[in-house]
Design an enzyme around this catalytic site. Structure first.
Site, PDB file in Angstrom:
ATOM      1  N   ARG A  15       0.834  -1.198   0.000  1.00 41.40           N
ATOM      2  CA  ARG A  15       0.000   0.000   0.000  1.00 41.40           C
ATOM      3  C   ARG A  15       0.877   1.259   0.000  1.00 41.40           C
ATOM      4  O   ARG A  15       2.071   1.208   0.271  1.00 41.40           O
ATOM      5  CB  ARG A  15      -0.925  -0.002   1.222  1.00 41.40           C
ATOM      6  CG  ARG A  15      -2.033  -1.031   1.143  1.00 41.40           C
ATOM      7  CD  ARG A  15      -2.815  -1.122   2.446  1.00 41.40           C
ATOM      8  NE  ARG A  15      -2.015  -1.726   3.520  1.00 41.40           N
ATOM      9  CZ  ARG A  15      -2.459  -1.907   4.774  1.00 41.40           C
ATOM     10  NH1 ARG A  15      -3.664  -1.480   5.094  1.00 41.40           N
ATOM     11  NH2 ARG A  15      -1.686  -2.479   5.677  1.00 41.40           N
ATOM     12  N   LYS A  73       1.607   1.899   7.192  1.00 41.14           N
ATOM     13  CA  LYS A  73       1.929   1.088   8.363  1.00 41.14           C
ATOM     14  C   LYS A  73       2.849   1.836   9.317  1.00 41.14           C
ATOM     15  O   LYS A  73       3.454   2.859   8.966  1.00 41.14           O
ATOM     16  CB  LYS A  73       2.576  -0.236   7.939  1.00 41.14           C
ATOM     17  CG  LYS A  73       1.601  -1.193   7.278  1.00 41.14           C
ATOM     18  CD  LYS A  73       0.388  -1.504   8.147  1.00 41.14           C
ATOM     19  CE  LYS A  73       0.725  -2.314   9.381  1.00 41.14           C
ATOM     20  NZ  LYS A  73      -0.470  -2.589  10.212  1.00 41.14           N
ATOM     21  N   TYR A  92      -1.033   4.492  10.469  1.00 42.68           N
ATOM     22  CA  TYR A  92      -1.414   3.533  11.500  1.00 42.68           C
ATOM     23  C   TYR A  92      -0.217   3.331  12.424  1.00 42.68           C
ATOM     24  O   TYR A  92       0.923   3.180  11.960  1.00 42.68           O
ATOM     25  CB  TYR A  92      -1.803   2.180  10.883  1.00 42.68           C
ATOM     26  CG  TYR A  92      -3.124   2.181  10.162  1.00 42.68           C
ATOM     27  CD1 TYR A  92      -4.316   2.374  10.856  1.00 42.68           C
ATOM     28  CD2 TYR A  92      -3.182   1.979   8.786  1.00 42.68           C
ATOM     29  CE1 TYR A  92      -5.534   2.380  10.194  1.00 42.68           C
ATOM     30  CE2 TYR A  92      -4.399   1.972   8.120  1.00 42.68           C
ATOM     31  CZ  TYR A  92      -5.568   2.173   8.824  1.00 42.68           C
ATOM     32  OH  TYR A  92      -6.774   2.180   8.166  1.00 42.68           O
ATOM     33  N   HIS A  94      -0.742   1.563  16.091  1.00 42.11           N
ATOM     34  CA  HIS A  94      -0.982   0.365  16.911  1.00 42.11           C
ATOM     35  C   HIS A  94       0.102   0.229  17.976  1.00 42.11           C
ATOM     36  O   HIS A  94       0.839  -0.754  18.026  1.00 42.11           O
ATOM     37  CB  HIS A  94      -1.053  -0.885  16.030  1.00 42.11           C
ATOM     38  CG  HIS A  94      -2.154  -0.862  15.010  1.00 42.11           C
ATOM     39  ND1 HIS A  94      -3.487  -0.930  15.363  1.00 42.11           N
ATOM     40  CD2 HIS A  94      -2.119  -0.764  13.656  1.00 42.11           C
ATOM     41  CE1 HIS A  94      -4.224  -0.881  14.269  1.00 42.11           C
ATOM     42  NE2 HIS A  94      -3.426  -0.769  13.224  1.00 42.11           N
ATOM     43  N   GLU A 116      -5.852   4.844  13.564  1.00 41.06           N
ATOM     44  CA  GLU A 116      -6.800   3.944  14.219  1.00 41.06           C
ATOM     45  C   GLU A 116      -7.491   4.542  15.434  1.00 41.06           C
ATOM     46  O   GLU A 116      -8.436   3.948  15.961  1.00 41.06           O
ATOM     47  CB  GLU A 116      -6.130   2.622  14.604  1.00 41.06           C
ATOM     48  CG  GLU A 116      -5.151   2.692  15.772  1.00 41.06           C
ATOM     49  CD  GLU A 116      -3.736   3.051  15.348  1.00 41.06           C
ATOM     50  OE1 GLU A 116      -2.831   2.943  16.196  1.00 41.06           O
ATOM     51  OE2 GLU A 116      -3.536   3.440  14.169  1.00 41.06           O
ATOM     52  N   ASP A 268      -2.959  -6.826  15.204  1.00 41.96           N
ATOM     53  CA  ASP A 268      -2.327  -5.506  15.232  1.00 41.96           C
ATOM     54  C   ASP A 268      -2.309  -4.932  16.645  1.00 41.96           C
ATOM     55  O   ASP A 268      -1.446  -4.114  16.979  1.00 41.96           O
ATOM     56  CB  ASP A 268      -3.075  -4.528  14.306  1.00 41.96           C
ATOM     57  CG  ASP A 268      -2.521  -4.537  12.891  1.00 41.96           C
ATOM     58  OD1 ASP A 268      -1.341  -4.883  12.725  1.00 41.96           O
ATOM     59  OD2 ASP A 268      -3.271  -4.218  11.963  1.00 41.96           O
TER      60      ASP A 268
END
Length: 372
Positions: A15, A73, A92, A94, A116, A268
């Site tokens: 991505r 990511k 993101y 996490h 998120e 995740d």
């Protein structure tokens, strides 16, 4: 503002933070965008597409000259080393199960906003939702494949055939991931049960699917009974920003059917089974007590073109706000974007992450005020 888009370097992650269409909109509004060479090439977004949209195509060093870094990511160690106090990172994160990343971001001094934990007016998570939709649908595909005998599974076809029982799918959690997973599982003809602690969620699912779906209020006893009888278990639980609850004990894994499959979409955030550990698309599964575990931490990366387009549809308004107003002003103006602020100038600003890692945290409001 100068915006940088690096090429993702996590294992089998294809991505990209911004599509050429998103870049064109940012350039149209007067911003400078630098995209790393081949950042989108794997999914059909060539460097020429970005240059035609008005971006500069350059090296990773060129990208990190920007003020705002837009990724997909969590930053890997080499990327964290490039972050400085002048940077705003939007991706993101996490953080709850990831102390090394958290400590690295704190040391960087950067503003770090996690997709998120950004919220909306309905209490939802609009930047997590599109990837949760993708992951939920993928979970059933992945689980169905893992049930094949050659891949360690029970040798069960989810939809069955006339005269043969259908496969039993148990989904833990009826949120975005769970509702997308159950739609796929029902569509494949499986026998599907969803467990959730929210009666309203169960009521809505029952109203939509009727007798094609069994809904159960989740208790320890009910969960144990259903998991033991399942061919495929999908972990779809989420506590925003926090570590996922460990709903499936290692002892319960020993009592599951031999060759059953666990797809832990919550990986995740640390996973919802005691036996779960993050895997990659290169080596997606492992076996514990004859149960196949699929715990890929970036599932949507396997359908990277679809996932990138869906993600950009959700993130672009926030990227525009950060670019047009500047990060601090955008965060101060929008309480929902402010919920996404996890790290600010060396301070942790998400209480759930702090609780999970045993670290002190202050509110985003206090952190921003101290920076003024």
């Amino acid at each position: 503002m100068h915006i940088g888009v690096p090429r993702e370097i996590k294992n089998h992650e294809y991505r990209v933070g911004l599509t050429p269409t998103a870049v064109a909109e940012l350039v149209r509004q007067g911003h400078q965008v630098t995209v790393e060479h081949d950042a989108g090439a794997a999914i059909g977004f060539a460097d020429t597409d970005y240059s035609s949209a008005g971006a500069r195509v350059g090296t990773v060093e060129d990208v990190f000259e920007a003020e705002l870094i837009v990724k997909v990511k969590e930053p890997q160690a080499s990327e964290r080393a490039r972050l400085q106090p002048r940077h705003t990172l939007f991706t993101y994160l996490h953080l709850a199960p990831d102390r090394p990343q958290t400590e690295g971001l704190l040391a960087s001094g950067a503003l770090c906003i996690a997709y998120e934990t950004v919220t909306d007016t309905r209490g939802g998570l609009p930047l997590l939702a599109p990837m949760s939709e993708v992951a939920g649908r993928m979970a059933v595909q992945a689980g169905a494949g893992c049930l094949e005998k050659a891949r360690g599974g029970r040798g069960v076809l989810l939809g069955g055939v006339p005269g043969v029982p259908r496969g039993r799918v148990v989904i833990l959690g009826g949120g975005v991931v769970g509702s997308n997973a159950l739609a796929m599982a029902i569509g494949m003809g499986a026998e599907v049960t969803v467990l959730d602690k929210n009666p309203e969620v169960l009521r809505q699912l029952d109203a939509r699917y009727g007798n094609r779906l069994q809904t159960l209020y989740s208790t320890a006893a009910t969960l144990e009974e259903q998991v033991m009888a399942a061919d495929l278990v999908i972990g779809a639980v989420l506590v925003p920003g926090a570590a996922a609850p460990k709903l499936i004990s290692a002892e319960l894994i020993t009592r599951m059917q031999k060759g059953a499959v666990l797809v832990d979409v919550a990986i995740d955030q640390g996973g919802c089974a005691e036996t779960s550990r993050a895997t990659t698309h290169a080596e997606p599964t492992y076996v514990v007590d004859d149960v196949v575990h699929y715990c890929v931490a970036n599932m949507p990366g396997a359908v990277a073109r679809t996932a990138t387009q869906a993600l950009n549809n959700a993130t672009l308004p926030f990227v525009l706000a950060l670019a047009n107003k500047g990060a601090r002003q955008a965060l101060q103006d929008d309480p929902h974007l402010r919920k996404g602020l996890n790290v600010a100038a060396g301070q942790l600003t998400n209480a759930s992450v702090g609780e999970a890692l045993g670290l002190p945290a202050q509110s985003p409001e206090d952190a921003l005020a101290s920076m003024s």
